[in-house]
Design a protein around this motif. Structure first.
Motif, PDB file in Angstrom:
ATOM      1  N   LEU A 179       0.760  -1.104  -0.003  1.00 20.42           N
ATOM      2  CA  LEU A 179       0.201  -0.028  -0.179  1.00 20.42           C
ATOM      3  C   LEU A 179       0.885   1.333   0.005  1.00 20.42           C
ATOM      4  CD1 LEU A 179      -2.721  -1.136   2.570  1.00 20.42           C
ATOM      5  CD2 LEU A 179      -2.960  -0.732   0.129  1.00 20.42           C
ATOM      6  N   ALA A 180       1.931   1.074   0.805  1.00 25.68           N
ATOM      7  CA  ALA A 180       2.833   2.427   0.814  1.00 25.68           C
ATOM      8  C   ALA A 180       3.344   2.555  -0.534  1.00 25.68           C
ATOM      9  CB  ALA A 180       3.826   2.104   1.983  1.00 25.68           C
ATOM     10  N   GLY A 181       3.902   1.612  -1.164  1.00 26.46           N
ATOM     11  CA  GLY A 181       4.396   1.643  -2.313  1.00 26.46           C
ATOM     12  C   GLY A 181       3.547   2.246  -3.514  1.00 26.46           C
ATOM     13  N   GLU A 211       7.833   5.864  -6.377  1.00 29.30           N
ATOM     14  CA  GLU A 211       9.176   6.210  -6.472  1.00 29.30           C
ATOM     15  C   GLU A 211      10.039   6.739  -5.294  1.00 29.30           C
ATOM     16  OE1 GLU A 211      10.225   7.626 -10.382  1.00 29.30           O
ATOM     17  OE2 GLU A 211      10.074   5.628 -11.435  1.00 29.30           O
ATOM     18  N   LEU A 212       9.071   7.522  -4.586  1.00 30.49           N
ATOM     19  CA  LEU A 212       9.819   8.235  -3.366  1.00 30.49           C
ATOM     20  C   LEU A 212      10.369   7.284  -2.359  1.00 30.49           C
ATOM     21  CD1 LEU A 212       7.098  10.889  -2.723  1.00 30.49           C
ATOM     22  CD2 LEU A 212       9.418  11.261  -3.626  1.00 30.49           C
ATOM     23  N   LEU A 213       9.712   5.914  -2.586  1.00 29.30           N
ATOM     24  CA  LEU A 213      10.133   5.090  -1.470  1.00 29.30           C
ATOM     25  C   LEU A 213      11.556   4.004  -1.920  1.00 29.30           C
ATOM     26  CD1 LEU A 213       6.730   3.563   0.119  1.00 29.30           C
ATOM     27  CD2 LEU A 213       8.402   5.371   0.855  1.00 29.30           C
ATOM     28  N   ALA A 214      11.952   4.399  -3.209  1.00 33.67           N
ATOM     29  CA  ALA A 214      12.761   3.550  -3.887  1.00 33.67           C
ATOM     30  C   ALA A 214      14.136   3.565  -2.803  1.00 33.67           C
ATOM     31  CB  ALA A 214      13.487   4.260  -5.156  1.00 33.67           C
ATOM     32  N   ALA A 260       7.252  -2.391  -4.590  1.00 34.42           N
ATOM     33  CA  ALA A 260       5.966  -1.886  -5.197  1.00 34.42           C
ATOM     34  C   ALA A 260       5.833  -0.554  -5.885  1.00 34.42           C
ATOM     35  CB  ALA A 260       4.958  -1.922  -3.883  1.00 34.42           C
ATOM     36  N   GLY A 261       6.828   0.171  -5.156  1.00 30.32           N
ATOM     37  CA  GLY A 261       6.823   1.706  -5.581  1.00 30.32           C
ATOM     38  C   GLY A 261       7.781   1.912  -6.850  1.00 30.32           C
ATOM     39  N   THR A 262       8.372   1.027  -7.173  1.00 30.73           N
ATOM     40  CA  THR A 262       9.443   1.179  -8.383  1.00 30.73           C
ATOM     41  C   THR A 262       9.347   0.048  -9.349  1.00 30.73           C
ATOM     42  OG1 THR A 262      11.114  -0.352  -7.135  1.00 30.73           O
ATOM     43  CG2 THR A 262      11.368   2.128  -7.022  1.00 30.73           C
ATOM     44  N   LEU A 263       8.586  -0.877  -9.140  1.00 36.64           N
ATOM     45  CA  LEU A 263       8.596  -1.933 -10.321  1.00 36.64           C
ATOM     46  C   LEU A 263       7.618  -1.518 -11.487  1.00 36.64           C
ATOM     47  CD1 LEU A 263       9.144  -4.923 -10.798  1.00 36.64           C
ATOM     48  CD2 LEU A 263       6.991  -5.632  -9.755  1.00 36.64           C
TER      49      LEU A 263
END
Length: 722
Positions: free
Chosen positions: A25-27, A32-35, A198-201
């Motif tokens: 959920l966060a991703g 991409e901020l969570l990369a 989840a944030g970058t895939l």
């Protein structure tokens, strides 16, 4: 009860599940901020890895040292039987996955992995610890296990072995305690890895693989949560629920991290825990678990065996079918190869089934997703071997006939429903009409050439014009370039009637730096050199091959790139022409060629049954649809692009014999000033990396579609981020 108190009261597996869900959920929310969280995830993995190899060494040596020779022999026999049984069941059940594949118009992928040999894995180094310290440093687990097994067996015969066994057992307990401390950080580590992924895939590149993904996931779940627990439940007193649930935190960790290695100590402890839960555990069952897990980890597991799903998918994707005999032969060969690396196995299996090894690139891309499911199945495979093997060795195993009949009767029903439902789903949601790969969308050729190209006629009787050097070109403000309008991917008219290609971009770069206007003039191979020497062009482009004959008629620059020979044939002819022996036995063959390739003389000398005919363009070969010519002699690079547009054709080459030839630009025979300038300019472009950039784009198809920023709620829904 406070939120913190509720959280601390949860089991570790529940905490990990929550961390996994919150990470996804966060991703999706932050994108991409969570990369950067990937750094924290990697740190957690390394912490878990820290004690694994030391734990394997001390626990395996000490546990084996406590056994008698009879017990050690029993470990090899009993566990070996279970391993073979699971391998055979896995091979047979995986073949059934073909039931879900819908009808499909086959296609080929644009890549140059054909030129790359599979990465070599030394089985000798992997399995034989000539230098145990080197094996430890390089994490060669099979070699480490062999060293520990030999040492442990030798320790059995030592009378005063307790002086070594006791300290090693204490060390094993110490490493296990350290792992326990690290495991308390598991929810944080799982959250960091999941949120970053989840944030970058980029899921867009996986869309065409959804059939494989569903097949892989379905077979993983059936084997992990039905077949393997059913085997153990039929052989032991343990219930299906306990077998599938007691080690769920280890399974979740293996899935979330995509790493089976880090959960080995956890699997050992849960195997021990299961026996003690049923009050049949003792020191001997604990020792058996310590021994079995590291040993079976060194063997191919069902997770690795799932590579067979990809091979079946590759055959389906290529429009081929694999009969059971061919599959069984490939599966057995692949099983031995899996003692090494899946990256060695996949190309070998594709070759053995006569499938295009370019598809190996798809496996590498898809493994970013499927590796997690492979780790999940591998974890369950190792766990059930530890449990069932320990039960057999400790005389706690007993065949439960009623359970066995129940699972045996229900398994065909579950597989039929699962496979049938998945097949129905795919038939509804998958568009099986062939469409051009997205990578080539900007390289689409026009159906018809525009008037200014098709109506151009070369006048062979025109008077020669003065040859122009760099000074006169700059003074005129125009650079005249002769090009072939049908030479994909070097110069061609795309679907928007735009002149595009590798060489076109090179010329635009040249004109920009010279500050002149580009004038592109189409040519045909029959008059290019004559028109060049008459001064109608300043230079000629379009993937021109340097040959002994051509360099007598014009000045060629230094090679711009090296290309490779191949034949393009219709898919149904591939099996008849795929090697030298079959080519020689194929009878008279008419091969079309655009231009006089250097290899033609050697080809006709080697294969007297081949007759090469010159044609105006590659387009003529494909328009002919096999009526006149059996094959097209062309560069592998161009051939790959053409077979994307014409998926009923494929490239034919031999990796061991792929021959290259230089492609360059030509100027008039006496235009030495321009020739020297272009050589120096090309040196600059090659050194700066510009040629490599265009090669990656036009030849390899990399970044043909600009990568879009990853979708996220914060950016695309709330618009809080630009």
């Amino acid at each position: 009860m406070s939120i913190i108190a509720k959280y601390t009261s949860l089991s570790m597996s529940t905490k990990v599940l929550y961390a996994f869900a919150v990470g996804i959920l966060a991703g999706l929310f932050f994108g991409e901020l969570l990369a950067p969280l990937a750094i924290a995830g990697d740190a957690f993995i390394k912490l878990l890895q820290m004690t694994v190899i030391p734990y394997i060494v001390v626990s395996l040596i000490s546990s084996l040292g406590k056994l008698s020779h009879e017990q050690a022999k029993a470990v090899g026999l009993q566990v070996g039987k279970l391993v073979v049984l699971i391998w055979l069941l896995g091979i047979l059940l995986i073949y059934s996955i073909q039931m879900i594949f819908p009808s499909w118009q086959a296609g080929d992928f644009f890549s140059l992995t054909a030129l790359e040999n599979p990465k070599h894995t030394s089985l000798m180094d992997l399995y034989i610890p000539a230098n145990p310290f080197s094996a430890l440093a390089n994490a060669y687990i099979p070699a480490i296990v062999l060293f520990c097994v030999v040492t442990g067996i030798a320790l059995i015969a030592i009378e005063d072995k307790e002086r070594l066994v006791v300290p090693l057992s204490l060390l094993a307990d110490t490493f296990n305690k350290v792992t326990g401390y690290i495991l308390k950080l598991m929810p944080l580590g799982i959250f960091a890895m999941t949120a970053s992924a989840a944030g970058t895939l980029d899921l867009a590149e996986f869309q065409k693989l959804q059939v494989y993904f569903l097949a892989h996931v379905l077979m993983t779940l059936l084997l992990t949560y039905w077949v393997l627990p059913a085997i153990v439940a039929s052989l032991t007193p343990f219930s299906y629920r306990d077998i599938s649930g007691i080690a769920k935190d280890a399974f979740i960790t293996a899935f979330a991290s995509g790493n089976i290695f880090i959960v080995l100590p956890i699997l050992i402890e849960h195997a021990k825990e299961l026996f003690h839960k049923y009050q049949i555990g003792d020191e001997h069952t604990d020792d058996y678990a310590n021994i079995i897990v590291p040993i079976v980890f060194s063997l191919p597991n069902l997770g690795k065996l799932l590579t067979l799903v990809f091979v079946l998918f590759a055959a389906w994707f290529s429009g081929e079918s694999v009969d059971f005999i061919a599959y069984l032969s490939a599966a057995i060969n692949g099983l031995f190869s899996l003692f090494g690396s899946v990256y060695l196995t996949i190309p070998m299996l594709l070759d053995s089934l006569e499938l295009n090894t370019d598809l190996f690139q798809l496996y590498v891309v898809s493994s970013l997703f499927t590796s997690r499911f492979m780790s999940l199945l591998a974890a369950m495979n190792i766990f059930v071997l530890a449990v069932a093997g320990t039960a057999l060795l400790a005389n706690k195993a007993k065949l439960n006939v009623s359970r066995m009949l129940f699972y045996a009767g229900l398994t065909p029903v579950i597989f039929s429903i699962s496979l049938g439902g998945s097949s129905l789903l795919l038939s509804k949601v998958i568009n099986t009409d062939y469409v051009m790969d997205d990578v080539l969308i900007h390289m689409t050729k026009a159906k018809e050439l525009p008037d200014f190209v098709s109506k151009y006629q070369f006048n062979a009787n025109s008077a020669p014009e003065p040859l122009r050097n760099i000074a006169s070109i700059k003074k005129s403000g125009k650079l005249r370039v002769g090009y072939n309008p049908k030479q994909m991917p070097f110069s061609f008219i795309n679907a928007d009637n735009e002149l595009v290609g590798f060489d076109i971009d090179m010329m635009r770069k040249l004109a920009q730096e010279l500050e002149v206007e580009l004038v592109f003039i189409p040519y045909h191979n029959t008059h290019a050199t004559l028109a060049l020497n008459k001064g109608q062009y300043d230079l000629v482009i379009s993937g021109l091959q340097m040959t002994t004959e051509r360099i007598q008629d014009a000045n060629f620059t230094h090679p711009v790139i090296n290309l490779h020979y191949s034949l393009v044939v219709q898919d149904h002819r591939f099996a008849d022409l795929q090697n030298d022996e079959l080519l020689a036995q194929a009878g008279p063959l008419k091969v079309a060629s655009v231009g006089d390739y250097t290899i033609i003389e050697m080809l006709q000398a080697k294969f007297p049954n081949i007759n090469v005919e010159n044609i105006d363009s590659a387009q003529a070969f494909f328009d002919d649809n096999g009526q006149t010519w059996d094959a097209l002699l062309i560069s592998l690079e161009a051939g790959k692009a053409w077979t994307i547009l014409y998926p009923d054709y494929t490239t034919l080459y031999h990796r061991e014999e792929v021959r290259s030839f230089p492609a360059a630009y030509a100027v008039a025979r006496n235009n030495l000033n321009l020739h020297a300038f272009l050589n120096s300019w090309l040196t600059i472009q090659q050194s700066s990396g510009y040629v490599d950039t265009l090669y990656s784009y036009w030849i390899l198809g990399e970044n043909a579609q600009p990568k879009q920023p990853r979708w996220s709620v914060i950016k695309d829904v709330l618009h809080w981020q630009e």
